[in-house]
Design an enzyme around this catalytic site. Structure first.
Site, PDB file in Angstrom:
ATOM      1  N   SER A 266       0.348   8.059   2.457  1.00 50.62           N
ATOM      2  CA  SER A 266       1.139   8.764   3.466  1.00 50.62           C
ATOM      3  C   SER A 266       0.669   8.495   4.890  1.00 50.62           C
ATOM      4  O   SER A 266       1.054   9.225   5.802  1.00 50.62           O
ATOM      5  CB  SER A 266       1.113  10.272   3.203  1.00 50.62           C
ATOM      6  N   ARG A 521       2.168   3.308  15.999  1.00 55.62           N
ATOM      7  CA  ARG A 521       1.423   3.443  17.267  1.00 55.62           C
ATOM      8  C   ARG A 521       1.836   4.684  18.047  1.00 55.62           C
ATOM      9  O   ARG A 521       1.029   5.280  18.750  1.00 55.62           O
ATOM     10  CB  ARG A 521       1.672   2.213  18.151  1.00 55.62           C
TER      11      ARG A 521
HETATM   12  P1  GTP Z   1      -4.193   6.003   0.439  1.00 51.25           P
HETATM   13  O1  GTP Z   1      -5.080   4.838   0.685  1.00 51.25           O
HETATM   14  O2  GTP Z   1      -3.396   5.869  -0.835  1.00 51.25           O
HETATM   15  O3  GTP Z   1      -4.914   7.317   0.473  1.00 51.25           O
HETATM   16  O4  GTP Z   1      -3.026   5.984   1.554  1.00 51.25           O
HETATM   17  P2  GTP Z   1      -2.967   6.261   3.133  1.00 51.25           P
HETATM   18  O5  GTP Z   1      -2.728   7.706   3.400  1.00 51.25           O
HETATM   19  O6  GTP Z   1      -4.117   5.631   3.809  1.00 51.25           O
HETATM   20  O7  GTP Z   1      -1.612   5.525   3.532  1.00 51.25           O
HETATM   21  P3  GTP Z   1      -1.350   4.219   4.412  1.00 51.25           P
HETATM   22  O8  GTP Z   1      -1.794   4.347   5.825  1.00 51.25           O
HETATM   23  O9  GTP Z   1      -1.846   3.045   3.663  1.00 51.25           O
HETATM   24  O10 GTP Z   1       0.249   4.201   4.430  1.00 51.25           O
HETATM   25  C1  GTP Z   1       1.033   4.171   3.268  1.00 51.25           C
HETATM   26  C2  GTP Z   1       2.405   3.630   3.580  1.00 51.25           C
HETATM   27  O11 GTP Z   1       3.039   4.422   4.599  1.00 51.25           O
HETATM   28  C3  GTP Z   1       2.354   2.197   4.111  1.00 51.25           C
HETATM   29  O12 GTP Z   1       3.335   1.446   3.448  1.00 51.25           O
HETATM   30  C4  GTP Z   1       2.664   2.352   5.589  1.00 51.25           C
HETATM   31  O13 GTP Z   1       3.303   1.233   6.126  1.00 51.25           O
HETATM   32  C5  GTP Z   1       3.520   3.613   5.661  1.00 51.25           C
HETATM   33  N1  GTP Z   1       3.325   4.344   6.956  1.00 51.25           N
HETATM   34  C6  GTP Z   1       2.148   4.670   7.536  1.00 51.25           C
HETATM   35  N2  GTP Z   1       2.329   5.281   8.748  1.00 51.25           N
HETATM   36  C7  GTP Z   1       3.671   5.359   8.934  1.00 51.25           C
HETATM   37  C8  GTP Z   1       4.493   5.886   9.994  1.00 51.25           C
HETATM   38  O14 GTP Z   1       4.029   6.414  11.012  1.00 51.25           O
HETATM   39  N3  GTP Z   1       5.844   5.795   9.819  1.00 51.25           N
HETATM   40  C9  GTP Z   1       6.396   5.210   8.690  1.00 51.25           C
HETATM   41  N4  GTP Z   1       7.721   5.152   8.594  1.00 51.25           N
HETATM   42  N5  GTP Z   1       5.645   4.689   7.678  1.00 51.25           N
HETATM   43  C10 GTP Z   1       4.306   4.761   7.786  1.00 51.25           C
END
Ligand code: GTP
Ligand code: SPV
Ligand code: MN
Length: 614
Positions: A266, A521
């Site tokens: 997420s 960003r």
């Molecule tokens: P874990 O490693 O599983 O704990 O995930 P995480 O919370 O670190 O998630 P991560 O940042 O890898 O994002 C997961 C997905 O969400 C990716 O495919 C990103 O491209 C998408 N994502 C992240 N930030 C945003 C955002 O601000 N807007 C949108 N639309 N998608 C986002």
């Protein structure tokens, strides 16, 4: 049989409790050899893995690996927290008695390393010298070389990290046995896998997977489940699935630190790697401390709430990582970084890699390309064109030193003071861009009612969230009510309380489904507003569910958003919120021992909503 004593002595590992532990599991598993590893062994182990075909080259100084196709993610159903006290049973921790689980796991593990090497990985899940280091020390044993290579990237590895223990018996015993992946019945009623943390014995017993969250035991099993249990038992700290960032204001010379939890996949990694948007880059710099785990405690000399990232690397989601969304991630995994990719698409002829969202379209020339299962893309039948090339949970692994915006003091023993704690889920409606909460109990209440929308799950009811308290549901180690009280106690002991906030980057247009907020960003903008609110520089607009920014307060220079969408993400939909309050009440009622302060917060918010004009 392996000569355990000789192997440990050769590595300079003198701790007699480590010897006893390794000898026990070497005997149980029938390991043929025992090898103690440290970060210095990386180049040799990489070469061995290449020679054995466990890794393939993906350009200069980068590697590709494929896990078994039924072993590509954490399994929540097969994950268990076991202890000797039934009072540790919670709603989410799948509690079982230790006396039942230990013999069961030992049975599975018996003889499993016959003819194999047992790698012994001494590790530390904290910056060296941190006051929580005694709880962060562990020794993993494993039969899988690529697991060793991942551990070296994701944690601090070497015998030297075991030297400073006051009590030499106090390290986490982390046992990983991959098992015969082709015969484990993954996902069937005959599933053989078990991922058990015997929390009150500080012993982790994982059987049946070589995928990250199940196999890198320092990360999830120790860094989150064991850490959470130890933090509660010692009354000293919290272990949370949080990112942790610094924001530097070059104009005033001030440094802020924000941590926060969003459920898996997420946006934590993306937020931690954020570049300030062009319009704000001259004034602000965002630095990376951590993207998945933070441990929080109160520094007794200053009274400040402190945070640190126990990890040493990033295990990030590949999907949608590209120059536009996350250039920092691409730089972190560029050639020469020794990064390892898992389960993306790979071309062994050109040694290129690709995943969904890397570029708008997949490579036009499919010659040589293999999908994440190893099947040639060119052989796909019609009707298979929609199948992804990379697994949706395919990942990259790289060390913190490769991350361009890594904080200069990420390795500092002291940790950093926390100014704000944020929670965020994927919520397609109702949740505004940001709402801030000053009150501790209301902040904790808000975290406990964090949810992400039920996606395609058949049993998911429209509008009902899959609740994920503090984004810790899969990592909960003890009862949720006790957890809430412990959270209130730890953060409540800080002299300078952090401000809480709930954020949502994922609100969508109900008609065409587009994201209302550009995200990535631009997520810095609501965070800057939050810090200004804490500093008393802006007032926001008080609503029943928190303070939300006015359009004027939010710096929107250069943001691509329509006036209508902006209005939607800065407003509160009262009927939807009232509907949600009923679900929250049911959710909170599931848990034993929920502190009265949390129920009071719930009633305060519900009452304020009643009063709120439409
Ligand atoms: P874990 O490693 O599983 O704990 O995930 P995480 O919370 O670190 O998630 P991560 O940042 O890898 O994002 C997961 C997905 O969400 C990716 O495919 C990103 O491209 C998408 N994502 C992240 N930030 C945003 C955002 O601000 N807007 C949108 N639309 N998608 C986002
Ligand atoms: C998550 O699933 O939240 C992760 C990756 O961060 S894993 O290591 O699989 O837990
Ligand atoms: Mn995670």
């Amino acid at each position: 049989m392996a000569d355990v004593e000789a192997a440990l002595e050769a590595a300079g590992l003198k701790n007699p409790h480590v010897l006893e532990y390794v000898r026990f599991y070497a005997d149980l598993t029938g390991a043929e050899r025992v090898e103690v590893v440290s970060a210095e062994d990386d180049a040799r182990l990489i070469q061995e893995a290449l020679d054995a075909g466990e890794l393939e080259p993906a350009g200069e100084g980068r590697y590709y690996s494929r896990s078994y196709h039924k072993d590509t993610a954490r399994s929540e159903e097969r994950t268990i927290v076991a202890t000797n006290d039934p009072k540790d049973k919670g709603v989410y921790n799948n509690w079982r008695p230790a006396s039942e689980m230990k013999p069961l796991l030992h049975d599975r593990m018996r003889g499993a390393f016959e003819g194999k090497t047992m790698y012994v990985i001494p590790y530390l899940m904290s910056p060296p010298g941190n006051e929580l280091a005694p709880w962060a020390t562990g020794v993993q044993v494993t039969d899988t070389r690529t697991v060793v290579l991942h551990m070296i990237r994701m944690s601090r590895v070497g015998p030297e990290f075991l030297e400073d223990l006051d009590d030499p018996s106090q390290f986490v015993r982390a046992v990983h046995v991959t098992g015969d992946l082709e015969h484990l019945g993954q996902g069937t009623p005959e599933d053989q896998r078990y991922f058990v943390t015997v929390a009150d014995e500080r012993t982790i017993l994982h059987f049946g997977s070589s995928y990250g969250g199940n196999a890198l035991l320092g990360k999830i099993a120790h860094g989150l489940r064991q850490g959470a249990y130890d933090g509660w038992a010692s009354k000293k700290f919290l272990a949370e699935q949080y990112m942790l960032i610094g924001i530097h204001d070059k104009e005033t010379g001030t440094d802020y630190h924000i941590c926060g939890g969003f459920p898996s996949a997420s946006g934590k990694t993306n937020l931690a790697m954020m570049l300030a948007p062009d319009a704000l880059g001259e004034r602000y710099h965002v630095s990376f401390y951590g993207d998945d785990i933070a441990w929080l405690w109160v520094d007794e000399s200053t009274g400040r709430l402190m945070g640190m990232n126990p990890e040493y690397g990033v295990f990030g989601v590949a999907k949608d990582t590209n120059e536009g969304t996350n250039p920092t991630a691409l730089a972190s995994i560029a050639e020469g970084t020794q990064a390892i990719f898992t389960n993306i698409a790979y071309n062994p002829q050109t040694r290129e890699v690709w995943w969904e969202g890397r570029t708008k379209q997949p490579p036009a020339n499919t010659a040589g390309w293999l999908d994440w299962t190893g099947s040639p893309i060119a052989d796909r039948e019609r009707g298979e064109a929609e199948l992804p090339w990379a697994h949706p949970n395919s990942r990259f692994t790289t060390t913190l030193d490769n991350v361009p915006n890594i904080a200069t003091d990420y390795n500092a023993a002291s940790g950093v003071p926390i100014d704000a704690i944020i929670f965020g889920g994927r919520t397609r409606d109702r949740e505004p861009l940001i709402r801030a909460i000053h009150d501790l109990a209301e902040g904790v209440y808000d975290g406990l009612t964090l949810g992400a929308e039920a996606t395609f799950a058949a049993e998911g009811k429209e509008g009902v969230l899959r609740y994920d308290p503090m984004s810790n549901r899969p990592f909960m180690a003890y009862g949720e009510g006790d957890y809430a009280q412990h959270y209130l106690d730890i953060v409540g002991a800080a002299t300078d309380q952090p401000i809480f906030a709930h954020v949502n980057w994922f609100q969508r247009d109900p008609d065409d489904g587009h994201f209302l907020w550009p995200g990535y960003r631009d997520n810095l903008r609501p965070l800057l507003w939050l810090l200004q609110l804490r500093n008393g520089e802006v007032k926001g607009r008080q609503t029943a569910v928190g303070i939300i920014p006015t359009e004027e307060e939010l710096n929107l220079e250069g943001v691509d958003i329509s006036a209508e969408d902006l209005k939607t993400i800065l407003s509160i939909n009262k009927p939807r919120w009232q509907q949600e309050m009923a679900h929250r009440e049911e959710h909170l009622a599931l848990f034993d021992n929920m502190p009265e302060a949390i129920w009071e917060a719930h009633r305060r918010v519900a009452e304020a909503l009643e009063q709120e004009s439409d």
